[in-house]
Design an enzyme around this catalytic site. Structure first.
Site, PDB file in Angstrom:
ATOM      1  N   CYS A  67      16.672 -11.832 -38.062  1.00 51.94           N
ATOM      2  CA  CYS A  67      17.383 -13.039 -37.874  1.00 51.94           C
ATOM      3  C   CYS A  67      17.435 -13.547 -36.444  1.00 51.94           C
ATOM      4  O   CYS A  67      17.579 -12.646 -35.684  1.00 51.94           O
ATOM      5  CB  CYS A  67      18.818 -13.228 -38.250  1.00 51.94           C
ATOM      6  SG  CYS A  67      18.975 -12.599 -40.200  1.00 51.94           S
ATOM      7  N   ASP A  68      17.517 -14.704 -35.983  1.00 46.99           N
ATOM      8  CA  ASP A  68      18.017 -15.304 -34.699  1.00 46.99           C
ATOM      9  C   ASP A  68      18.571 -16.862 -34.819  1.00 46.99           C
ATOM     10  O   ASP A  68      18.218 -17.316 -35.853  1.00 46.99           O
ATOM     11  CB  ASP A  68      16.612 -15.524 -34.059  1.00 46.99           C
ATOM     12  CG  ASP A  68      16.790 -15.583 -32.455  1.00 46.99           C
ATOM     13  OD1 ASP A  68      17.171 -14.517 -31.817  1.00 46.99           O
ATOM     14  OD2 ASP A  68      17.291 -16.606 -31.764  1.00 46.99           O
ATOM     15  N   THR A  69      19.682 -16.838 -33.910  1.00 49.64           N
ATOM     16  CA  THR A  69      20.393 -18.121 -33.895  1.00 49.64           C
ATOM     17  C   THR A  69      20.374 -18.648 -32.613  1.00 49.64           C
ATOM     18  O   THR A  69      20.453 -17.971 -31.426  1.00 49.64           O
ATOM     19  CB  THR A  69      21.796 -17.859 -34.295  1.00 49.64           C
ATOM     20  OG1 THR A  69      21.845 -17.284 -35.436  1.00 49.64           O
ATOM     21  CG2 THR A  69      22.696 -19.068 -34.245  1.00 49.64           C
TER      22      THR A  69
END
Length: 191
Positions: A69-71
């Site tokens: 994941c990455d935000t």
């Protein structure tokens, strides 16, 4: 099949527990700086998520679903990452004050058995109230902004800044659980 979260984020682990308590954590050493930002936020976060998931593939021996994941926070044509110091945090929060910004979270799921990779992203709009310099400074003094994209965590004290949200709250925290749930099901993961 094992489920592996390729993240050191405590918040993501807490959110993954909403789907399943049966998962492992393997922290990815993927260097986010290896992926240049080309102007497309959705592609950018999906590529970062894929990179994190791929980074731990070789260390996984049993069949697994690996989740990366990455935000990012996107405002005024710029990606706002984690602030390097209180000056940068103050500038980010001042910019977001009384404005709407976008939070993009990318997810990659790799089925090591089939070698199938699925990537998706979620975009959420967040409107901040007008913040005073004193409010921003007090928040920075808590230390909360420094490990968060855009210099804030919606789930903590910065929740007071959020006037309106259009999209997925959990995506802003760092893991859109609804999107991930259906991605895992489509990959054949029994939850």
């Amino acid at each position: 099949m094992d489920i592996i979260l390729a993240s050191a984020s405590v918040r993501r682990a807490e959110l993954l527990k909403k789907i399943t308590s049966n998962f492992k954590i393997k922290v990815s050493d993927f260097k986010e700086s290896d992926i240049p930002f080309s102007g497309n936020c959705g592609d950018y976060v999906m590529n970062l998520a894929r990179g994190k998931a791929m980074d731990i593939c070789s260390s996984v021996k049993k069949p697994a679903a690996i989740i990366g994941c990455d935000t990012i926070v996107y405002f005024n044509g710029k990606v706002l990452g984690k602030p390097k110091d209180s000056v940068e945090a103050f500038q980010m929060l001042s910019d977001l004050s009384d404005n709407t910004h976008e939070v993009y979270t990318g997810i990659a799921v790799i089925n090591t058995e089939t070698q199938k990779i699925s990537t998706e992203y979620v975009c959420t709009q967040v409107k901040f109230s007008k913040l005073s310099d004193v409010e921003i400074t007090k928040y920075i003094e808590t230390g909360d902004p420094f490990d968060k994209a855009g210099a804030y965590g919606i789930q903590g004290a910065a929740s007071l800044f959020v006037e309106e949200l259009k999209g997925c709250y959990y995506s802003v925290v760092g893991l859109p659980v609804n999107k991930l749930y259906f991605m895992l099901r489509e990959m054949g993961v029994n939850l």
